[in-house]
Write a protein that holds these residues in place. Structure first.
Motif, PDB file in Angstrom:
ATOM      1  N   LEU A 107       0.831  -1.198   0.000  1.00 25.11           N
ATOM      2  CA  LEU A 107       0.000   0.000   0.000  1.00 25.11           C
ATOM      3  C   LEU A 107       0.870   1.254   0.000  1.00 25.11           C
ATOM      4  O   LEU A 107       0.574   2.224  -0.705  1.00 25.11           O
ATOM      5  CB  LEU A 107      -0.936  -0.005   1.207  1.00 25.11           C
ATOM      6  CG  LEU A 107      -1.961   1.100   1.297  1.00 25.11           C
ATOM      7  CD1 LEU A 107      -2.890   1.060   0.088  1.00 25.11           C
ATOM      8  CD2 LEU A 107      -2.747   0.996   2.570  1.00 25.11           C
ATOM      9  N   ASP A 108       1.974   1.234   0.753  1.00 24.17           N
ATOM     10  CA  ASP A 108       2.893   2.368   0.791  1.00 24.17           C
ATOM     11  C   ASP A 108       3.512   2.608  -0.581  1.00 24.17           C
ATOM     12  O   ASP A 108       3.620   3.750  -1.036  1.00 24.17           O
ATOM     13  CB  ASP A 108       3.979   2.126   1.834  1.00 24.17           C
ATOM     14  CG  ASP A 108       4.895   3.323   1.990  1.00 24.17           C
ATOM     15  OD1 ASP A 108       4.376   4.451   2.138  1.00 24.17           O
ATOM     16  OD2 ASP A 108       6.121   3.123   1.964  1.00 24.17           O
ATOM     17  N   ARG A 109       3.899   1.550  -1.277  1.00 25.99           N
ATOM     18  CA  ARG A 109       4.474   1.686  -2.621  1.00 25.99           C
ATOM     19  C   ARG A 109       3.457   2.237  -3.611  1.00 25.99           C
ATOM     20  O   ARG A 109       3.777   3.078  -4.457  1.00 25.99           O
ATOM     21  CB  ARG A 109       4.976   0.337  -3.122  1.00 25.99           C
ATOM     22  CG  ARG A 109       6.196  -0.148  -2.398  1.00 25.99           C
ATOM     23  CD  ARG A 109       6.621  -1.483  -2.936  1.00 25.99           C
ATOM     24  NE  ARG A 109       7.643  -2.111  -2.091  1.00 25.99           N
ATOM     25  CZ  ARG A 109       8.145  -3.293  -2.318  1.00 25.99           C
ATOM     26  NH1 ARG A 109       7.748  -4.007  -3.361  1.00 25.99           N
ATOM     27  NH2 ARG A 109       9.048  -3.798  -1.508  1.00 25.99           N
ATOM     28  N   LEU A 110       2.226   1.756  -3.521  1.00 27.03           N
ATOM     29  CA  LEU A 110       1.187   2.241  -4.439  1.00 27.03           C
ATOM     30  C   LEU A 110       0.882   3.715  -4.206  1.00 27.03           C
ATOM     31  O   LEU A 110       0.765   4.491  -5.155  1.00 27.03           O
ATOM     32  CB  LEU A 110      -0.090   1.411  -4.276  1.00 27.03           C
ATOM     33  CG  LEU A 110      -0.070   0.008  -4.846  1.00 27.03           C
ATOM     34  CD1 LEU A 110      -1.350  -0.721  -4.483  1.00 27.03           C
ATOM     35  CD2 LEU A 110       0.098   0.042  -6.347  1.00 27.03           C
ATOM     36  N   LEU A 111       0.753   4.113  -2.945  1.00 26.42           N
ATOM     37  CA  LEU A 111       0.405   5.499  -2.648  1.00 26.42           C
ATOM     38  C   LEU A 111       1.561   6.449  -2.929  1.00 26.42           C
ATOM     39  O   LEU A 111       1.342   7.617  -3.236  1.00 26.42           O
ATOM     40  CB  LEU A 111      -0.057   5.630  -1.199  1.00 26.42           C
ATOM     41  CG  LEU A 111      -1.390   4.962  -0.890  1.00 26.42           C
ATOM     42  CD1 LEU A 111      -1.733   5.142   0.574  1.00 26.42           C
ATOM     43  CD2 LEU A 111      -2.506   5.500  -1.762  1.00 26.42           C
ATOM     44  N   ALA A 112       2.799   5.969  -2.839  1.00 29.05           N
ATOM     45  CA  ALA A 112       3.950   6.820  -3.138  1.00 29.05           C
ATOM     46  C   ALA A 112       3.949   7.212  -4.612  1.00 29.05           C
ATOM     47  O   ALA A 112       4.276   8.341  -4.966  1.00 29.05           O
ATOM     48  CB  ALA A 112       5.243   6.107  -2.772  1.00 29.05           C
ATOM     49  N   GLY A 140       1.137   6.817  -6.640  1.00 27.78           N
ATOM     50  CA  GLY A 140      -0.199   7.267  -6.992  1.00 27.78           C
ATOM     51  C   GLY A 140      -0.988   6.168  -7.673  1.00 27.78           C
ATOM     52  O   GLY A 140      -0.430   5.324  -8.376  1.00 27.78           O
ATOM     53  N   VAL A 141      -2.270   6.146  -7.426  1.00 29.07           N
ATOM     54  CA  VAL A 141      -3.173   5.156  -7.998  1.00 29.07           C
ATOM     55  C   VAL A 141      -4.356   5.894  -8.607  1.00 29.07           C
ATOM     56  O   VAL A 141      -4.899   6.808  -7.988  1.00 29.07           O
ATOM     57  CB  VAL A 141      -3.673   4.176  -6.915  1.00 29.07           C
ATOM     58  CG1 VAL A 141      -4.640   3.175  -7.487  1.00 29.07           C
ATOM     59  CG2 VAL A 141      -2.515   3.461  -6.247  1.00 29.07           C
ATOM     60  N   ILE A 167      -5.452   8.839  -6.163  1.00 27.29           N
ATOM     61  CA  ILE A 167      -5.164   8.651  -4.746  1.00 27.29           C
ATOM     62  C   ILE A 167      -3.654   8.532  -4.592  1.00 27.29           C
ATOM     63  O   ILE A 167      -3.030   7.674  -5.210  1.00 27.29           O
ATOM     64  CB  ILE A 167      -5.854   7.379  -4.205  1.00 27.29           C
ATOM     65  CG1 ILE A 167      -7.354   7.468  -4.442  1.00 27.29           C
ATOM     66  CG2 ILE A 167      -5.537   7.188  -2.738  1.00 27.29           C
ATOM     67  CD1 ILE A 167      -8.083   6.197  -4.133  1.00 27.29           C
ATOM     68  N   MET A 168      -3.079   9.411  -3.793  1.00 23.78           N
ATOM     69  CA  MET A 168      -1.644   9.335  -3.540  1.00 23.78           C
ATOM     70  C   MET A 168      -1.336   9.978  -2.198  1.00 23.78           C
ATOM     71  O   MET A 168      -2.140  10.737  -1.668  1.00 23.78           O
ATOM     72  CB  MET A 168      -0.837   9.989  -4.654  1.00 23.78           C
ATOM     73  CG  MET A 168      -1.053  11.461  -4.847  1.00 23.78           C
ATOM     74  SD  MET A 168      -0.186  12.163  -6.256  1.00 23.78           S
ATOM     75  CE  MET A 168       1.487  11.713  -5.947  1.00 23.78           C
ATOM     76  N   SER A 169      -0.196   9.643  -1.654  1.00 18.73           N
ATOM     77  CA  SER A 169       0.197  10.203  -0.369  1.00 18.73           C
ATOM     78  C   SER A 169       0.827  11.570  -0.567  1.00 18.73           C
ATOM     79  O   SER A 169       1.361  11.883  -1.629  1.00 18.73           O
ATOM     80  CB  SER A 169       1.161   9.262   0.351  1.00 18.73           C
ATOM     81  OG  SER A 169       2.342   9.110  -0.411  1.00 18.73           O
ATOM     82  N   ARG A 177       3.534  14.257   1.215  1.00 17.01           N
ATOM     83  CA  ARG A 177       4.591  14.404   2.235  1.00 17.01           C
ATOM     84  C   ARG A 177       4.429  15.732   2.958  1.00 17.01           C
ATOM     85  O   ARG A 177       4.130  16.756   2.343  1.00 17.01           O
ATOM     86  CB  ARG A 177       5.963  14.351   1.586  1.00 17.01           C
ATOM     87  CG  ARG A 177       6.321  13.018   1.056  1.00 17.01           C
ATOM     88  CD  ARG A 177       7.718  13.059   0.494  1.00 17.01           C
ATOM     89  NE  ARG A 177       8.095  11.713   0.099  1.00 17.01           N
ATOM     90  CZ  ARG A 177       9.021  10.989   0.732  1.00 17.01           C
ATOM     91  NH1 ARG A 177       9.665  11.512   1.751  1.00 17.01           N
ATOM     92  NH2 ARG A 177       9.310   9.786   0.342  1.00 17.01           N
TER      93      ARG A 177
END
Length: 69
Positions: A28-33, A35-36, A60-62, A64
């Protein structure tokens, strides 16, 4: 594939999956880094007559914070 051998082991042998296990949180961390993008369409119809069409697209993305490196 035999019944004793899990599917993940077979995929790792074929080179389609990394041999180490990846935790769901790491995935999940890799996907959000990166973006999905999620997209979908919903159509409500009666007797083959389209009444409502809804199209959804979401990124959807994280994000920073200023103190994260």
């Amino acid at each position: 594939m035999t019944l004793e051998q899990p599917r993940g082991a077979v995929l790792a042998e074929e080179g389609r999956l990394p041999p180490e296990r990846v935790a769901l949180v790491d995935l999940l961390d890799r996907l959000l880094a990166g973006g999905v993008v999620v997209s979908g369409d919903l159509v409500l119809s009666i007797a083959d007559i389209d009444l409502v069409r809804i199209s959804v697209r979401a990124l959807i993305m994280s994000v920073r914070g200023p103190d994260e490196e």
